[in-house]
Design a protein around this motif. Structure first.
Motif, PDB file in Angstrom:
ATOM      1  N   THR A   1      36.704  40.673  39.169  1.00  0.00           N
ATOM      2  CA  THR A   1      37.636  40.045  37.987  1.00  0.00           C
ATOM      3  C   THR A   1      37.219  38.402  38.033  1.00  0.00           C
TER       4      THR A   1
ATOM      5  N   LEU B   1      39.004  39.475  30.738  1.00  0.00           N
ATOM      6  CA  LEU B   1      39.594  40.379  31.748  1.00  0.00           C
ATOM      7  C   LEU B   1      39.758  41.685  31.172  1.00  0.00           C
TER       8      LEU B   1
ATOM      9  N   VAL C   1      44.732  35.095  35.009  1.00  0.00           N
ATOM     10  CA  VAL C   1      43.511  34.262  35.718  1.00  0.00           C
ATOM     11  C   VAL C   1      43.789  32.939  36.280  1.00  0.00           C
TER      12      VAL C   1
ATOM     13  N   ALA D   1      41.483  37.876  39.688  1.00  0.00           N
ATOM     14  CA  ALA D   1      42.643  38.159  38.963  1.00  0.00           C
ATOM     15  C   ALA D   1      43.515  38.924  39.546  1.00  0.00           C
TER      16      ALA D   1
END
Length: 550
Positions: free
Chosen positions: A193, A252, A535, A542
């Motif tokens: 992520t 994301l 984020v 993340a």
């Protein structure tokens, strides 16, 4: 419990951890209403439905006296429709409608009828008399029992000349994604992520630019984001000035199992890696690239998701590469991933300034208001704007909305307030306040700093750049605002808009400290998952954060 009377509602305060069980209290509250002499409605002061409603969707008063129908009273509603965006199954959300007697005679409410199994109207007693010029507030609860779109109406019958009045209702219920449930506290979503893993390669799309080397600016250069609640995606877009010239868009993807970070758009062609290669060489950055996409920019809190348009709204920003600011408006269609520059706009034109002599800087705080289906924009050094995306029109609401410069902002749709937490420019002292979006007081900024308690963690640290612009999000499940400061860490601040107090939830293993200049819109709430996502930096994993409680 506040002092109940049968002329109004019983207001019962429910602790935060128990509010998800508010429907279980319905029977008990209904008994309270009966004991109080048959009050028309019982509501929770925190996201509760109308617990005192009967099982019938319609309540009626005694017949009106002969000849009263079609009197000089005239009922108006604001807004004329309500939209409930992405409420998770098993939870509920409340919105309100203001009824005004715009006529010359009294109006008596004879019935309020709800259609659509997931909707309930409450808050106005049958037999309620509304005098000329007076207002009454009708509340509507949406409590989806299954995922998908729900429609309905609330119909108000009275002796008004334009009776009956109907308010259209639209709601979207969402189900927690399979396999994507989280425990309370912080969850690290893993190295898949990180934005740095999906930055564009060097010289991508025909550009002459070292995207991987500068890609940190996609987050660190005062960059914001939105919650695409339709798809459970946290969208990040930013850069600008000398920090980063790429204009790509990152996502994301919280519904992926495991969650992933992807680059869903860009970069565009002919990005501007330095001030000298821009058209005209005059130090004025172009708003758009040669391919018609927006030039990279600082996006601050300038980004907003408009669910009814399924689009990302962007207003102004500090452009690559010279750093000039543009007061333009863009929309990114999230279904087609097509950019559209909305200029010229109707009404007040912030891009050209032709309709007025005032303008703002490149920092603004914007958020979507489901009550009006519009975007409110608090524009620094200028004014409070309202953007109607249906008509591409800006309206100047106030020129004296002096909210704190280094702040975050979020709309509380239940109380119709635009809340701000932050500080003055390069200050370390907390400033908190709100703007009443009903406009009843002229949209002035109410400074409530001295009345708040426990919220100082949302102010800047000893170094203002490290603590400005906290992340703020409205949690529709608990009807409170949850904030997270920029310097990282384990603590989330839960602000109660009724008591003006912050409580904290401290959970271990939160995000580490960051080089970013603010959290902005990269901290967002996702009702379909009942979590907050963040984020924090381009080279960090993340995270999601879940409040304690069921």
């Amino acid at each position: 419990m506040t002092s109940p009377t049968c002329k109004g509602n019983i207001s019962i305060r429910i602790p935060r951890a128990a509010r998800r069980f508010v429907f279980a209290l319905s029977a008990a509250l209904f008994l309270v209403a009966i004991l109080q002499g048959g009050c028309a409605g019982v509501t929770s002061s925190k996201n509760g439905s109308a617990a005192g409603q009967t099982t019938s969707a319609t309540t009626s008063a005694a017949p009106l006296p002969t000849g009263t129908t079609g009197s000089g009273g005239q009922l108006t509603t604001n807004p004329a429709s309500l939209y409930f965006n992405n409420i998770s199954v098993g939870n509920n959300s409340n919105l309100s409608v203001t009824l005004t007697n715009a006529g010359s005679s009294t109006i008596t409410i004879s019935s309020i009828t709800s259609s659509g199994a997931s909707f309930t109207g409450y808050g106005i007693a049958v037999g309620r008399i509304i005098q000329p010029g007076q207002v009454a507030t009708l509340n509507v609860t949406f409590a989806p029992t299954s995922p998908g779109t729900a429609t309905g109406n609330v119909t108000i019958a009275s002796n008004a000349s334009n009776s009956p009045m109907s308010i259209s209702l639209l709601g979207n219920g969402v189900q927690l994604s399979a396999g994507q449930t989280y425990q309370p506290g912080w969850t690290d979503l893993g190295s898949g992520t990180q934005i740095q893993g999906v930055c564009p390669p060097t010289n991508a799309n025909g550009n002459t630019y070292d995207f991987p080397f500068y890609c940190g600016g996609a987050v660190r250069a005062w960059s914001g984001g939105i919650a695409d609640t339709k798809r459970n995606r946290l969208i990040v877009w930013g850069g600008g000035h000398v920090d980063y010239s790429g204009n790509e868009v990152y996502s994301l993807n919280l519904s992926d199992n495991p969650p992933t970070m992807t680059r869903i758009w860009g970069p565009g062609s002919q990005v501007y890696p330095n001030c000298a290669n821009e058209p005209g060489l005059d130090g004025v950055d172009p708003s758009a690239l040669s391919d018609g996409s927006p030039n990279s920019r600082h996006t601050w809190y300038n980004l907003t998701y408009i669910p009814t348009a399924d689009a990302m709204f962007s207003f102004t920003g500090g452009l690559a590469n010279c750093g000039s600011h543009t007061n333009d408006t863009w929309m990114l269609n999230l279904s087609t991933l097509q950019w559209t520059q909305m200029n010229p706009v109707n009404g007040f034109d912030p891009y050209t300034g032709s309709s007025t002599t005032f303008s703002g800087f490149f920092y603004a705080v914007s958020d979507y208001d489901p009550n009006t289906d519009t975007v409110f924009v608090a524009w620094s050094n200028c004014c409070l704007l309202q953007y109607n995306w249906h008509t591409n029109t800006y309206t100047v609401l106030s020129t004296n909305t002096a909210y704190p410069y280094s702040s975050g902002g979020v709309i509380d749709s239940n109380r119709k307030r635009f809340w701000f937490f932050g500080a003055a420019y390069e200050s370390t002292t907390l400033i908190a306040g709100y703007v009443d979006l009903t406009g009843s007081d002229g949209y002035i900024f109410h400074d409530i700093t001295s009345s708040t308690s426990g919220c100082n963690g949302l102010s800047p640290s000893s170094r203002p750049a490290d603590g400005a612009y906290p992340g703020l999000a409205y949690d529709s499940t608990i009807d409170e605002i949850v904030g997270w400061p920029v310097w990282g860490g384990n603590t989330a601040y839960i602000f109660d808009p009724d008591t003006l107090a912050c409580t904290t939830q401290i959970s271990p293993s939160g995000p580490a400290n960051t080089s970013a200049t603010g959290v902005f819109g990269r901290w967002r709430y996702f009702p379909g998952l009942d979590v907050f996502a963040v984020v924090n930096d381009y080279d960090q994993d993340a995270y999601v954060f879940k409040l304690d409680g069921p």
